[in-house]
Scaffold this active site. Structure first.
Site, short mmCIF file in Angstrom:
data_model
loop_
_atom_site.label_atom_id
_atom_site.label_comp_id
_atom_site.label_asym_id
_atom_site.label_seq_id
_atom_site.Cartn_x
_atom_site.Cartn_y
_atom_site.Cartn_z
N LYS A 51 -5.43 -2.93 -1.88
CA LYS A 51 -5.06 -1.85 -0.90
C LYS A 51 -6.06 -0.65 -0.71
O LYS A 51 -6.46 -0.41 0.48
CB LYS A 51 -3.74 -1.38 -1.28
CG LYS A 51 -2.68 -2.15 -1.11
CD LYS A 51 -0.90 -1.85 -1.53
CE LYS A 51 -0.03 -3.01 -1.42
NZ LYS A 51 1.11 -3.00 -2.03
N GLN A 95 4.66 1.12 -5.61
CA GLN A 95 4.33 -0.40 -5.68
C GLN A 95 5.57 -1.13 -6.31
O GLN A 95 6.00 -0.37 -7.60
CB GLN A 95 3.02 -0.59 -6.36
CG GLN A 95 2.56 -1.84 -6.60
CD GLN A 95 2.19 -2.60 -5.29
OE1 GLN A 95 1.50 -2.03 -4.40
NE2 GLN A 95 2.52 -3.87 -5.13
N ASP A 118 5.60 0.86 3.90
CA ASP A 118 6.16 -0.32 3.64
C ASP A 118 7.34 -0.91 4.48
O ASP A 118 7.49 -1.96 4.69
CB ASP A 118 6.73 -0.54 2.20
CG ASP A 118 5.65 -0.80 1.23
OD1 ASP A 118 4.95 -1.49 1.39
OD2 ASP A 118 5.74 -0.29 0.03
#
Ligand code: NAD
Length: 279
Positions: A51, A95, A118
């Site tokens: 990422k 995460q 997200d």
């Protein structure tokens, strides 16, 4: 291979488009994402590295916070609240997976929907279900973009999804329904998943179970999207027994190089969209 859907290729196209848009911002403030990791999960280390590399490639700003695995949920939520109130932060991701003492549902609902990179916040997911959202959970969105890129007809097609998680199966089913697909979602209690799958035009496996999808699950006209990210004997693989089915289907995504890179591109598209709404 001719029937391969190359997610790496398409994600690079999308990332280059984003890079151009960010270049055009010139003197304006640049979009910024904050990535939070709790603990030191090895798979997470790898995903976060990818990422950050993509963020740097397109010229976005990134702040990576690696927190002690014993941090309390209360302290983590306080960090998120502070980021929610920081005007120069456009997107926040925490995460997954999180340590057992932290409830990811609570964490996802505390990340403001205005910074929900997200796409896991309940408000975002509600809007996704209604078909009114500009922000989408990154993996489902990446899957749909891959299908559209390869001109796979979604409208009117029979789609079978294996897996009903809140981050893949459920939002993906809603997004496909909004595009007029007929969707069947399987879970561990489903009877005879292979028989159900075999009739699909599009089979999407998001079970997290290596070698689940064998030749019994497929037909010659099928497109297979393999979301699975499994480690078997230190080797990274999907849910599909690729060698067994690759010649017996119309189109198929590989692992690695299929859905994974698309997830990152769609995540960063979300951050750019949140930035436009925030600026
Ligand atoms: P999850 O564990 O939350 O959900 C898995 C779902 O699959 C559950 O609903 C379960 O009922 C169902 N399932 C499991 N085994 C099954 C079986 N044998 N038959 C039918 N249903 C079955 O997982 P998740 O977070 O949705 O992720 C699924 C997989 O996708 C994992 O391997 C994960 O690592 C991977 N993933 C990859 C990406 C990516 O970008 N490539 C993104 C998200 C998740």
């Amino acid at each position: 291979m001719q029937n391969l859907i190359d997610g790496k290729e398409y994600s690079n196209i999308l990332l280059n488009k984003l890079k151009e848009k960010i270049k055009e911002l010139k003197d304006k403030r640049l979009p910024k994402i904050v990535i939070i990791q709790v603990g030191n999960n090895l798979a997470s280390n790898k995903y976060i590295k990818h990422k950050i590399k993509s963020v740097e490639k397109i010229g976005m700003l990134c702040d990576f916070k690696k927190l002690d695995e014993n941090i309390t949920q209360k302290d983590l939520l306080e960090i998120i609240e502070n980021l929610n109130n920081d005007h120069i932060v456009d997107g926040i991701i925490v995460q997954l997976p999180l340590p057992n003492h932290i409830d990811s549902t609570v964490v996802n609902s505390v990340i403001s929907y205005k910074k929900d990179a997200d796409g896991f916040n309940p408000i975002t997911l509600g809007n996704v279900m209604l078909g009114t959202s500009k922000i989408f959970p990154a993996t489902p969105n990446g899957i749909i973009k891959l299908l559209e890129w390869k001109n796979v007809e979604i409208k009117g097609s029979n789609v079978v999804i294996i897996g009903r998680s809140n981050i893949v199966g459920k939002p993906l089913a809603n997004m496909l329904i909004n595009k007029s697909a007929t969707v069947t979602v399987c879970n561990t209690q489903t009877k005879n998943t292979a028989n159900i799958a075999k009739k699909a035009d599009i089979l999407i496996s998001a079970a997290g179970c290596a070698n689940l999808v064998t030749s019994e699950f497929v037909n010659k006209n099928m497109t297979i999207i393999d979301v699975g990210a499994n480690f078997v004997d230190g080797k990274y693989c999907g849910d599909v027994n690729f060698n067994e089915v690759q010649d017996n289907v119309k189109l198929i995504t590989p692992v690695p190089g299929g859905v994974g890179p698309m997830t990152i591109a769609c995540l960063l598209e979300n951050v750019y969209e949140l930035y436009l709404q925030n600026i």
